[in-house]
Design a protein around this motif. Structure first.
Motif, PDB file in Angstrom:
ATOM      1  N   ARG A   2       0.871  -1.180   0.000  1.00 46.13           N
ATOM      2  CA  ARG A   2       0.000   0.000   0.000  1.00 46.13           C
ATOM      3  C   ARG A   2       0.905   1.226   0.000  1.00 46.13           C
ATOM      4  N   PRO A   3       0.370   2.363  -0.389  1.00 41.84           N
ATOM      5  CA  PRO A   3       1.163   3.598  -0.301  1.00 41.84           C
ATOM      6  C   PRO A   3       1.536   3.898   1.155  1.00 41.84           C
ATOM      7  N   TYR A   4       2.720   4.452   1.341  1.00 40.30           N
ATOM      8  CA  TYR A   4       3.204   4.809   2.681  1.00 40.30           C
ATOM      9  C   TYR A   4       2.187   5.674   3.419  1.00 40.30           C
ATOM     10  N   ALA A   5       1.550   6.585   2.719  1.00 37.08           N
ATOM     11  CA  ALA A   5       0.555   7.478   3.343  1.00 37.08           C
ATOM     12  C   ALA A   5      -0.591   6.684   3.974  1.00 37.08           C
ATOM     13  N   ASP A   6      -0.941   5.548   3.410  1.00 38.74           N
ATOM     14  CA  ASP A   6      -1.998   4.716   4.001  1.00 38.74           C
ATOM     15  C   ASP A   6      -1.580   4.191   5.373  1.00 38.74           C
ATOM     16  N   TRP A   7      -0.314   3.767   5.494  1.00 41.49           N
ATOM     17  CA  TRP A   7       0.167   3.240   6.768  1.00 41.49           C
ATOM     18  C   TRP A   7       0.240   4.340   7.819  1.00 41.49           C
ATOM     19  N   ILE A   8       0.664   5.521   7.419  1.00 45.83           N
ATOM     20  CA  ILE A   8       0.713   6.651   8.358  1.00 45.83           C
ATOM     21  C   ILE A   8      -0.700   7.003   8.831  1.00 45.83           C
ATOM     22  N   ALA A   9      -1.649   7.074   7.898  1.00 49.38           N
ATOM     23  CA  ALA A   9      -3.032   7.393   8.257  1.00 49.38           C
ATOM     24  C   ALA A   9      -3.611   6.325   9.189  1.00 49.38           C
ATOM     25  N   TYR A  10      -3.326   5.071   8.903  1.00 51.56           N
ATOM     26  CA  TYR A  10      -3.799   3.964   9.738  1.00 51.56           C
ATOM     27  C   TYR A  10      -3.268   4.095  11.163  1.00 51.56           C
TER      28      TYR A  10
END
Length: 124
Positions: free
Chosen positions: A54-62
């Protein structure tokens, strides 16, 4: 009193992601073995990412979405002396620290400091 749930914030994308993940899993194991807190190891997402990227931004948002659920943050430098590895910088972990501070929740920079806080909570 129940054990606090503690989020481990440490480097991931800066330096070696495998070493950083190893460090956090090692820290999780130590905390769980010591039995003073319920640790959360967000870098377990590394393994999810290897199968379903997944895009890195998805992991940060999660991670950011879940931070309010935890009692405290443990911000550590990834340090594996047996292989001469150290990584301090982490924009993700620093952002997580800022969220904990904004939420008025404690942030610790060593396991010893965290355990002193846990012991003081249990004594009071």
């Amino acid at each position: 009193m129940s054990k606090p749930v503690v989020y481990i914030a440490s480097p991931y994308t800066k330096g070696d992601v495998a070493m950083n993940t190893h460090f956090q899993c090692k820290t999780f194991d130590t905390l769980l073995t010591d039995g003073k807190v319920w640790p959360i190891a967000p870098l377990w997402s590394h393994f999810q990412h290897t199968v379903f990227p997944r895009p890195y931004a998805d992991w940060i948002a999660y991670d950011q979405a879940l931070l309010p659920l935890y009692d405290a943050c443990l911000r550590l430098t990834a340090h594996l002396p047996q292989v001469g590895y150290t990584q301090t910088e982490s924009s993700g972990a620093d952002g997580e620290v800022e969220t904990f501070k904004r939420l008025g929740k404690p942030v610790f920079y060593s396991v010893e400091e965290l355990y002193r806080w846990v012991d003081s909570r249990n004594a009071g």
